[in-house]
Scaffold this motif. Structure first.
Motif, PDB file in Angstrom:
ATOM      1  N   LEU A  61       0.832  -1.191   0.000  1.00  0.00           N
ATOM      2  CA  LEU A  61       0.000   0.000   0.000  1.00  0.00           C
ATOM      3  C   LEU A  61       0.875   1.252   0.000  1.00  0.00           C
ATOM      4  O   LEU A  61       0.853   2.051   0.927  1.00  0.00           O
ATOM      5  CB  LEU A  61      -0.938  -0.007   1.208  1.00  0.00           C
ATOM      6  N   ILE A  62       1.656   1.393  -1.052  1.00  0.00           N
ATOM      7  CA  ILE A  62       2.478   2.584  -1.239  1.00  0.00           C
ATOM      8  C   ILE A  62       2.399   2.999  -2.704  1.00  0.00           C
ATOM      9  O   ILE A  62       2.121   2.178  -3.577  1.00  0.00           O
ATOM     10  CB  ILE A  62       3.961   2.357  -0.860  1.00  0.00           C
ATOM     11  N   CYS A  63       2.653   4.271  -2.950  1.00  0.00           N
ATOM     12  CA  CYS A  63       2.704   4.742  -4.329  1.00  0.00           C
ATOM     13  C   CYS A  63       3.909   4.109  -5.003  1.00  0.00           C
ATOM     14  O   CYS A  63       5.031   4.170  -4.487  1.00  0.00           O
ATOM     15  CB  CYS A  63       2.815   6.264  -4.356  1.00  0.00           C
ATOM     16  N   ASN A  64       3.700   3.503  -6.121  1.00  0.00           N
ATOM     17  CA  ASN A  64       4.780   2.824  -6.829  1.00  0.00           C
ATOM     18  C   ASN A  64       5.701   3.791  -7.558  1.00  0.00           C
ATOM     19  O   ASN A  64       6.693   3.367  -8.139  1.00  0.00           O
ATOM     20  CB  ASN A  64       4.207   1.798  -7.802  1.00  0.00           C
ATOM     21  N   TYR A  65       5.380   5.091  -7.537  1.00  0.00           N
ATOM     22  CA  TYR A  65       6.242   6.089  -8.160  1.00  0.00           C
ATOM     23  C   TYR A  65       7.042   6.866  -7.127  1.00  0.00           C
ATOM     24  O   TYR A  65       8.246   7.031  -7.275  1.00  0.00           O
ATOM     25  CB  TYR A  65       5.421   7.055  -9.021  1.00  0.00           C
ATOM     26  N   CYS A  66       6.385   7.355  -6.054  1.00  0.00           N
ATOM     27  CA  CYS A  66       7.087   8.214  -5.093  1.00  0.00           C
ATOM     28  C   CYS A  66       7.180   7.630  -3.693  1.00  0.00           C
ATOM     29  O   CYS A  66       7.883   8.154  -2.848  1.00  0.00           O
ATOM     30  CB  CYS A  66       6.430   9.598  -5.048  1.00  0.00           C
ATOM     31  N   GLY A  67       6.457   6.543  -3.402  1.00  0.00           N
ATOM     32  CA  GLY A  67       6.527   5.911  -2.088  1.00  0.00           C
ATOM     33  C   GLY A  67       5.544   6.447  -1.062  1.00  0.00           C
ATOM     34  O   GLY A  67       5.564   6.021   0.091  1.00  0.00           O
ATOM     35  N   ALA A  68       4.669   7.389  -1.446  1.00  0.00           N
ATOM     36  CA  ALA A  68       3.673   7.933  -0.508  1.00  0.00           C
ATOM     37  C   ALA A  68       2.755   6.821  -0.011  1.00  0.00           C
ATOM     38  O   ALA A  68       2.539   5.823  -0.694  1.00  0.00           O
ATOM     39  CB  ALA A  68       2.857   9.032  -1.195  1.00  0.00           C
ATOM     40  N   LYS A  69       2.214   7.016   1.199  1.00  0.00           N
ATOM     41  CA  LYS A  69       1.345   6.002   1.791  1.00  0.00           C
ATOM     42  C   LYS A  69      -0.090   6.483   1.965  1.00  0.00           C
ATOM     43  O   LYS A  69      -0.919   5.773   2.505  1.00  0.00           O
ATOM     44  CB  LYS A  69       1.906   5.568   3.143  1.00  0.00           C
ATOM     45  N   GLU A  70      -0.407   7.700   1.494  1.00  0.00           N
ATOM     46  CA  GLU A  70      -1.755   8.247   1.646  1.00  0.00           C
ATOM     47  C   GLU A  70      -2.308   8.671   0.298  1.00  0.00           C
ATOM     48  O   GLU A  70      -1.570   8.891  -0.656  1.00  0.00           O
ATOM     49  CB  GLU A  70      -1.712   9.449   2.588  1.00  0.00           C
ATOM     50  N   ASN A  71      -3.633   8.803   0.250  1.00  0.00           N
ATOM     51  CA  ASN A  71      -4.340   9.243  -0.960  1.00  0.00           C
ATOM     52  C   ASN A  71      -4.005   8.374  -2.172  1.00  0.00           C
ATOM     53  O   ASN A  71      -3.703   8.869  -3.249  1.00  0.00           O
ATOM     54  CB  ASN A  71      -4.036  10.710  -1.269  1.00  0.00           C
ATOM     55  N   LEU A  72      -4.071   7.059  -1.986  1.00  0.00           N
ATOM     56  CA  LEU A  72      -3.730   6.120  -3.053  1.00  0.00           C
ATOM     57  C   LEU A  72      -4.937   5.773  -3.908  1.00  0.00           C
ATOM     58  O   LEU A  72      -6.071   5.760  -3.435  1.00  0.00           O
ATOM     59  CB  LEU A  72      -3.151   4.838  -2.456  1.00  0.00           C
ATOM     60  N   SER A  73      -4.672   5.479  -5.152  1.00  0.00           N
ATOM     61  CA  SER A  73      -5.701   4.990  -6.070  1.00  0.00           C
ATOM     62  C   SER A  73      -5.054   3.987  -7.010  1.00  0.00           C
ATOM     63  O   SER A  73      -3.830   3.948  -7.150  1.00  0.00           O
ATOM     64  CB  SER A  73      -6.321   6.143  -6.862  1.00  0.00           C
ATOM     65  N   LEU A  74      -5.869   3.168  -7.623  1.00  0.00           N
ATOM     66  CA  LEU A  74      -5.348   2.210  -8.591  1.00  0.00           C
ATOM     67  C   LEU A  74      -5.144   2.903  -9.933  1.00  0.00           C
ATOM     68  O   LEU A  74      -5.969   3.702 -10.359  1.00  0.00           O
ATOM     69  CB  LEU A  74      -6.305   1.032  -8.760  1.00  0.00           C
ATOM     70  N   ASP A  75      -4.036   2.584 -10.581  1.00  0.00           N
ATOM     71  CA  ASP A  75      -3.709   3.190 -11.863  1.00  0.00           C
ATOM     72  C   ASP A  75      -3.416   2.090 -12.868  1.00  0.00           C
ATOM     73  O   ASP A  75      -2.941   1.014 -12.509  1.00  0.00           O
ATOM     74  CB  ASP A  75      -2.477   4.095 -11.709  1.00  0.00           C
TER      75      ASP A  75
END
Length: 64
Positions: free
Chosen positions: A18-32
């Motif tokens: 559950l992390i952004c696969n581009y920047c590593g953020a852990k909040e406000n995620l969505s599937l792309d």
């Protein structure tokens, strides 16, 4: 339009975490979609990953 199942969403979480696969953020995620649906990309597990909304909106319909 094909609706993904709960199982599919959980499978993406297990594969990428559950992390952004581009920047590593852990909040406000969505599937792309890696390969955008506009260009024939599918709604399957191999074409989905989690990204934060900031990265997703800046990426737009690009494939990278």
């Amino acid at each position: 339009m094909k609706i993904r199942t709960f199982f599919d969403d959980e499978k993406v979480k297990m594969q990428s975490g559950l992390i952004c696969n581009y920047c590593g953020a852990k909040e406000n995620l969505s599937l792309d979609h890696l390969f955008p649906r506009k260009f024939g990309g599918k709604d399957n597990i191999e074409n989905l990953l989690y990204v934060c909304k900031s990265c997703n909106s800046s990426k737009g319909k690009k494939t990278y």
